[in-house]
Design an enzyme around this catalytic site. Structure first.
Site, PDB file in Angstrom:
ATOM      1  N   HIS A  72     -21.481  83.319  37.020  1.00  0.00           N
ATOM      2  CA  HIS A  72     -21.246  81.872  37.203  1.00  0.00           C
ATOM      3  C   HIS A  72     -20.250  81.388  36.152  1.00  0.00           C
ATOM      4  CE1 HIS A  72     -24.792  80.356  39.851  1.00  0.00           C
ATOM      5  NE2 HIS A  72     -24.349  81.529  40.251  1.00  0.00           N
ATOM      6  N   TYR A 200     -28.698  70.923  36.329  1.00  0.00           N
ATOM      7  CA  TYR A 200     -29.726  70.378  35.432  1.00  0.00           C
ATOM      8  C   TYR A 200     -29.719  68.862  35.617  1.00  0.00           C
ATOM      9  CZ  TYR A 200     -29.739  74.868  32.887  1.00  0.00           C
ATOM     10  OH  TYR A 200     -29.853  76.192  32.535  1.00  0.00           O
ATOM     11  N   PRO A 292     -37.420  76.259  27.834  1.00  0.00           N
ATOM     12  CA  PRO A 292     -36.519  77.012  28.721  1.00  0.00           C
ATOM     13  C   PRO A 292     -35.211  76.297  29.071  1.00  0.00           C
ATOM     14  CG  PRO A 292     -38.429  76.210  29.939  1.00  0.00           C
ATOM     15  CD  PRO A 292     -38.681  75.902  28.501  1.00  0.00           C
ATOM     16  N   LYS A 296     -32.409  80.368  26.943  1.00  0.00           N
ATOM     17  CA  LYS A 296     -32.128  81.218  25.777  1.00  0.00           C
ATOM     18  C   LYS A 296     -33.191  82.276  25.475  1.00  0.00           C
ATOM     19  CE  LYS A 296     -28.164  79.890  24.599  1.00  0.00           C
ATOM     20  NZ  LYS A 296     -27.691  80.381  25.881  1.00  0.00           N
ATOM     21  N   TYR A 383     -24.229  77.502  25.537  1.00  0.00           N
ATOM     22  CA  TYR A 383     -24.839  77.906  26.811  1.00  0.00           C
ATOM     23  C   TYR A 383     -24.468  79.352  27.165  1.00  0.00           C
ATOM     24  CZ  TYR A 383     -26.818  77.562  31.469  1.00  0.00           C
ATOM     25  OH  TYR A 383     -27.588  77.782  32.594  1.00  0.00           O
TER      26      TYR A 383
HETATM   27  P1  FAD Z   1     -42.814  88.849  27.375  1.00  0.00           P
HETATM   28  O1  FAD Z   1     -41.970  88.780  28.577  1.00  0.00           O
HETATM   29  O2  FAD Z   1     -43.885  87.834  27.191  1.00  0.00           O
HETATM   30  O3  FAD Z   1     -43.472  90.306  27.343  1.00  0.00           O
HETATM   31  C1  FAD Z   1     -44.493  90.669  26.432  1.00  0.00           C
HETATM   32  C2  FAD Z   1     -45.354  91.774  27.035  1.00  0.00           C
HETATM   33  O4  FAD Z   1     -46.340  92.147  26.099  1.00  0.00           O
HETATM   34  C3  FAD Z   1     -46.067  91.327  28.288  1.00  0.00           C
HETATM   35  O5  FAD Z   1     -45.858  92.253  29.332  1.00  0.00           O
HETATM   36  C4  FAD Z   1     -47.531  91.264  27.857  1.00  0.00           C
HETATM   37  O6  FAD Z   1     -48.433  91.581  28.927  1.00  0.00           O
HETATM   38  C5  FAD Z   1     -47.564  92.306  26.760  1.00  0.00           C
HETATM   39  N1  FAD Z   1     -48.677  92.107  25.800  1.00  0.00           N
HETATM   40  C6  FAD Z   1     -49.160  90.941  25.320  1.00  0.00           C
HETATM   41  N2  FAD Z   1     -50.183  91.170  24.476  1.00  0.00           N
HETATM   42  C7  FAD Z   1     -50.323  92.511  24.402  1.00  0.00           C
HETATM   43  C8  FAD Z   1     -51.222  93.357  23.700  1.00  0.00           C
HETATM   44  N3  FAD Z   1     -52.175  92.852  22.897  1.00  0.00           N
HETATM   45  N4  FAD Z   1     -51.090  94.690  23.862  1.00  0.00           N
HETATM   46  C9  FAD Z   1     -50.149  95.215  24.670  1.00  0.00           C
HETATM   47  N5  FAD Z   1     -49.276  94.458  25.374  1.00  0.00           N
HETATM   48  C10 FAD Z   1     -49.363  93.118  25.240  1.00  0.00           C
HETATM   49  N6  FAD Z   1     -35.094  82.937  29.072  1.00  0.00           N
HETATM   50  C11 FAD Z   1     -33.744  83.042  29.295  1.00  0.00           C
HETATM   51  O7  FAD Z   1     -33.052  83.694  28.487  1.00  0.00           O
HETATM   52  N7  FAD Z   1     -33.131  82.448  30.371  1.00  0.00           N
HETATM   53  C12 FAD Z   1     -33.839  81.708  31.262  1.00  0.00           C
HETATM   54  O8  FAD Z   1     -33.251  81.257  32.248  1.00  0.00           O
HETATM   55  C13 FAD Z   1     -35.264  81.534  31.028  1.00  0.00           C
HETATM   56  N8  FAD Z   1     -36.031  80.820  31.878  1.00  0.00           N
HETATM   57  C14 FAD Z   1     -37.388  80.755  31.687  1.00  0.00           C
HETATM   58  C15 FAD Z   1     -38.140  80.014  32.572  1.00  0.00           C
HETATM   59  C16 FAD Z   1     -39.523  79.924  32.407  1.00  0.00           C
HETATM   60  C17 FAD Z   1     -40.315  79.096  33.368  1.00  0.00           C
HETATM   61  C18 FAD Z   1     -40.157  80.616  31.335  1.00  0.00           C
HETATM   62  C19 FAD Z   1     -41.669  80.548  31.149  1.00  0.00           C
HETATM   63  C20 FAD Z   1     -39.417  81.360  30.442  1.00  0.00           C
HETATM   64  C21 FAD Z   1     -38.025  81.427  30.605  1.00  0.00           C
HETATM   65  N9  FAD Z   1     -37.239  82.159  29.728  1.00  0.00           N
HETATM   66  C22 FAD Z   1     -35.877  82.211  29.917  1.00  0.00           C
HETATM   67  C23 FAD Z   1     -37.852  82.873  28.591  1.00  0.00           C
HETATM   68  C24 FAD Z   1     -38.072  84.382  28.846  1.00  0.00           C
HETATM   69  O9  FAD Z   1     -38.769  84.570  30.050  1.00  0.00           O
HETATM   70  C25 FAD Z   1     -38.844  85.022  27.688  1.00  0.00           C
HETATM   71  O10 FAD Z   1     -38.209  84.691  26.491  1.00  0.00           O
HETATM   72  C26 FAD Z   1     -38.947  86.547  27.817  1.00  0.00           C
HETATM   73  O11 FAD Z   1     -39.907  86.908  28.784  1.00  0.00           O
HETATM   74  C27 FAD Z   1     -39.338  87.220  26.500  1.00  0.00           C
HETATM   75  O12 FAD Z   1     -39.508  88.595  26.693  1.00  0.00           O
HETATM   76  P2  FAD Z   1     -40.499  89.432  25.776  1.00  0.00           P
HETATM   77  O13 FAD Z   1     -40.423  90.837  26.277  1.00  0.00           O
HETATM   78  O14 FAD Z   1     -40.225  89.158  24.362  1.00  0.00           O
HETATM   79  O15 FAD Z   1     -41.945  88.805  26.057  1.00  0.00           O
HETATM   80  C1  DHB Z   2     -33.725  79.428  35.015  1.00  0.00           C
HETATM   81  C2  DHB Z   2     -34.567  79.070  34.020  1.00  0.00           C
HETATM   82  C3  DHB Z   2     -34.076  78.307  32.981  1.00  0.00           C
HETATM   83  O1  DHB Z   2     -34.871  77.960  31.983  1.00  0.00           O
HETATM   84  C4  DHB Z   2     -32.766  77.895  32.933  1.00  0.00           C
HETATM   85  O2  DHB Z   2     -32.325  77.121  31.920  1.00  0.00           O
HETATM   86  C5  DHB Z   2     -31.923  78.282  33.922  1.00  0.00           C
HETATM   87  C6  DHB Z   2     -32.411  79.064  34.963  1.00  0.00           C
HETATM   88  C7  DHB Z   2     -34.237  80.239  36.137  1.00  0.00           C
HETATM   89  O3  DHB Z   2     -35.423  80.595  36.129  1.00  0.00           O
HETATM   90  O4  DHB Z   2     -33.471  80.504  37.054  1.00  0.00           O
END
Ligand code: FAD
Ligand code: DHB
Length: 389
Positions: A72, A200, A292, A296, A383
């Site tokens: 994009h 947005y 979110p 980031k 961004y």
């Molecule tokens: P997680 O994805 O939380 O993974 C952690 C893992 O550890 C999980 O699988 C969990 O089950 C496991 N775990 C937990 N506790 C234990 C334990 N005790 N023992 C073993 N395993 C365990 N980010 C962006 O960059 N762009 C976006 O557009 C964006 N949109 C988002 C929209 C929403 C609605 C949400 C909720 C988040 C969004 N994010 C976005 C954020 C992004 O999803 C997270 O930052 C990302 O998932 C982080 O990855 P992680 O692997 O650090 O953690």
């Molecule tokens: C999505 C989530 C976000 O938080 C964002 O800023 C942009 C896109 C998504 O889930 O597509």
């Protein structure tokens, strides 16, 4: 069991770190408390910065992303029914990639299975031990058996509610937190996106986001009160509310359909300092959370992992400079993304306690943004993602 790096959590940070370390010849074990299907069922991020894309390419999993991801060049901000396009590419020379976290995770899982590295899913009672010594270990229970993994290092990639950060003595960690007085209700549907770029929306009824996963799959979000229950939101109620928050000609183009998934996520800013405790490192959501709005979270998880991978590779090459600098380098980038995510959240949402003055400030901020080339460039630079330093 013995390994070099024990990685807790098979989310994007844990799996990406495991893949990059494997590429560098560093043995690792990933220990996850849930099943692969559960991990893949969590619908989250959708927007990748070039830095994250580059790391995924280095991990050897760029092929499907290259074919199916959608580059994009811009995003749209909507304020008072006016659409303002931010031309990311013209302002920064960079683009973002729309490719869902689910797909990133699936690609990483497939690559890990093909590489033959050990991954333990559905591990119970995961615990980390002795990370303040040279001989840390991880224990868990699988199929009723207690297993111990001895490692050189532990990578805490276990998300916000994980066990790693919680195992650090309270006096050794400082936590900074802001909880926002609303959540995001998300809906995924096999309908064509309402617009070719993300929109947005700031609206008096609350924020809305029109995102997408492909040209046939849409992802939409609505700001909602924290007290709302997802079961109380019918698909029809969601579509009706989204239409109300969009300008009339955009609303008229909205194609609705049955939801594939609906969920509510709270919004939080959170940073733990430092991110290293002896031989335990925190990466991704285990160490920090952003609301979110700025897209980031996943991107920061990727950059933490990039720094940690470099540090651990240097360590096994004979230098501990990289792991000694990990916390400081990662935190410098994290705080910049925290600022941007907080700013964009403050600009775009309806705050219950903002009052008329607060609303006027949001309008003034938006006016300033679209009348100042430097303000717009700053938004675009943040961004698309700041460079890895
Ligand atoms: P997680 O994805 O939380 O993974 C952690 C893992 O550890 C999980 O699988 C969990 O089950 C496991 N775990 C937990 N506790 C234990 C334990 N005790 N023992 C073993 N395993 C365990 N980010 C962006 O960059 N762009 C976006 O557009 C964006 N949109 C988002 C929209 C929403 C609605 C949400 C909720 C988040 C969004 N994010 C976005 C954020 C992004 O999803 C997270 O930052 C990302 O998932 C982080 O990855 P992680 O692997 O650090 O953690
Ligand atoms: C999505 C989530 C976000 O938080 C964002 O800023 C942009 C896109 C998504 O889930 O597509």
């Amino acid at each position: 069991m013995k390994t070099q790096v024990a990685i807790i959590g098979a989310g994007p940070s844990g799996l990406l770190l495991g893949q990059l370390l494997a590429k560098s010849g560093i043995a690792n074990v990933v220990i996850e408390q849930r099943s692969p299907d559960y991990v893949l069922g969590r619908i989250r991020a959708g927007v990748l910065e070039q830095t994250a894309v580059d790391l995924l390419l280095q991990a050897g999993i760029g092929e499907r992303m290259g074919r199916e991801g959608l580059p994009h060049d811009g995003v749209v901000l909507c304020f008072g029914d006016q659409l303002h396009r931010v031309d990311l590419h013209a302002l920064t020379g960079k683009r973002v990639m729309v490719y869902g976290q689910t797909e990133v995770t699936r690609d990483l899982m497939d690559a890990r299975a093909a590489s033959g590295q050990t991954t333990v899913y559905e591990a119970d009672q995961v615990a980390v031990h002795d990370f303040d010594t040279a001989h840390p270990s991880v224990s868990y229970v699988k199929d009723g058996q207690r297993v111990e993994v001895q490692a050189d290092f532990i990578a805490g990639c276990d998300g916000f509610h994980g066990v790693c950060r919680a195992s650090v003595p309270a006096g050794a960690i400082t936590e900074y937190e802001k909880v926002y007085p609303f959540g995001w209700l998300g809906l995924l549907a096999d309908t064509p996106p309402v617009h070719e770029e993300l929109i947005y929306v700031h609206h008096d009824r609350g924020f809305a986001l029109c995102s997408q996963r492909s040209t046939t799959r849409s992802r939409y979000y609505l700001q909602c009160p924290l007290t709302d229950k997802v079961e109380a939101w019918s698909d029809q109620a969601f579509w009706d509310e989204l239409r109300r928050r969009l300008p009339a000609d955009t609303a008229a183009k909205l194609v609705t359909g049955p939801s594939l998934e609906k969920s509510i996520a709270p919004l939080r800013s959170f940073v733990a300092e430092p991110l290293r405790f002896g031989r335990l490192f925190l990466a991704g959501d285990a160490g920090h959370i952003v609301p979110p709005t700025g897209a980031k979270g996943l991107n920061l998880a990727a950059s933490d992992v990039g720094y940690l991978w470099q540090g651990l590779t240097d360590f096994y090459g004979g230098s501990s400079v990289g792991i000694d600098r990990y916390s400081q380098r990662a935190l410098a980038r994290i705080w910049k993304a925290e600022r941007f995510s907080w700013w964009m959240t403050s600009l775009m949402h309806n705050f219950p306690d903002n009052g008329a003055f607060g609303h006027k400030m949001q309008v003034a901020e938006m006016d300033y943004l679209f009348s100042s080339q430097s303000a717009l460039t700053s938004l675009a630079e943040n961004y698309v993602g700041l460079p890895l330093l």
